[in-house]
Design an enzyme around this catalytic site. Sequence first.
Site, PDB file in Angstrom:
ATOM      1  N   HIS A   1       0.863  -1.177   0.000  1.00 11.41           N
ATOM      2  CA  HIS A   1       0.000   0.000   0.000  1.00 11.41           C
ATOM      3  C   HIS A   1       0.899   1.227   0.000  1.00 11.41           C
ATOM      4  O   HIS A   1       1.691   1.417   0.921  1.00 11.41           O
ATOM      5  CB  HIS A   1      -0.921   0.021   1.223  1.00 11.41           C
ATOM      6  CG  HIS A   1      -1.865   1.169   1.187  1.00 11.41           C
ATOM      7  ND1 HIS A   1      -2.061   2.008   2.252  1.00 11.41           N
ATOM      8  CD2 HIS A   1      -2.660   1.637   0.186  1.00 11.41           C
ATOM      9  CE1 HIS A   1      -2.946   2.932   1.923  1.00 11.41           C
ATOM     10  NE2 HIS A   1      -3.312   2.729   0.672  1.00 11.41           N
TER      11      HIS A   1
ATOM     12  N   LYS B   1       5.191   3.316   7.026  1.00  5.35           N
ATOM     13  CA  LYS B   1       3.972   3.502   7.814  1.00  5.35           C
ATOM     14  C   LYS B   1       3.947   2.578   9.017  1.00  5.35           C
ATOM     15  O   LYS B   1       3.113   2.761   9.898  1.00  5.35           O
ATOM     16  CB  LYS B   1       2.745   3.231   6.947  1.00  5.35           C
ATOM     17  CG  LYS B   1       2.556   4.189   5.796  1.00  5.35           C
ATOM     18  CD  LYS B   1       1.218   3.877   5.153  1.00  5.35           C
ATOM     19  CE  LYS B   1       1.243   4.034   3.670  1.00  5.35           C
ATOM     20  NZ  LYS B   1      -0.042   3.685   3.057  1.00  5.35           N
TER      21      LYS B   1
ATOM     22  N   GLN C   1      12.079  -1.009  -0.414  1.00  2.52           N
ATOM     23  CA  GLN C   1      12.802   0.163  -0.909  1.00  2.52           C
ATOM     24  C   GLN C   1      13.181  -0.008  -2.377  1.00  2.52           C
ATOM     25  O   GLN C   1      13.005   0.909  -3.187  1.00  2.52           O
ATOM     26  CB  GLN C   1      14.083   0.413  -0.099  1.00  2.52           C
ATOM     27  CG  GLN C   1      14.858   1.569  -0.679  1.00  2.52           C
ATOM     28  CD  GLN C   1      16.308   1.653  -0.245  1.00  2.52           C
ATOM     29  OE1 GLN C   1      16.923   2.649  -0.520  1.00  2.52           O
ATOM     30  NE2 GLN C   1      16.852   0.658   0.397  1.00  2.52           N
TER      31      GLN C   1
END
Length: 174
Positions: A20, A69, A86
């Site tokens: 997400h 997050k 990443q």
Amino acid sequence: MTAAVQLGESFVGDGVNAAHINTVLGHRDGPAGTAWATALATPSQGHVPFVAVLRPSLPVKPMTLFVTKAAPAGDEHGLLIWGPAQAGVAAGVADAVADGVIPREAADTHAVIAAVWVNPAADDAETVYRNNREATRTALANGAASLPALDEVLAARDRPTNPFFTPLSTTKDT
């Protein structure tokens, strides 16, 4: 690029390895650049923003700030954030430039912030990589196209759902 700041979102995959991504793309001299620098300079415990790289000492362009997050829940989760997630974000930004979603001339004048969810239960590095790559490219494309369309948002307002919750009642309270 017509908008001063482009905001994008994408959810790709399913289960614990889904990605997400929320993106902010804008000029370095504007609010996106200010937010980028501020986030980099003000890390919080468990949430240390960093520049996404395609390989060590080769940051993607536009310069992209990776903001997690979810704080790393352990060594394995941290490795999935710093490694495949990443790499997927960096490759997704490069895909957006290669595909013309982000104009080449914006590579040195704009900045990207990518807010990234990696589930602490994620367990497949290759899937995490692929999902984050696709979600990043898609979020940037959605931002460039001002998606979702307002009519789609309004049509879904009485039937919200996500991987973690679907209300039993699909009508609004009166």
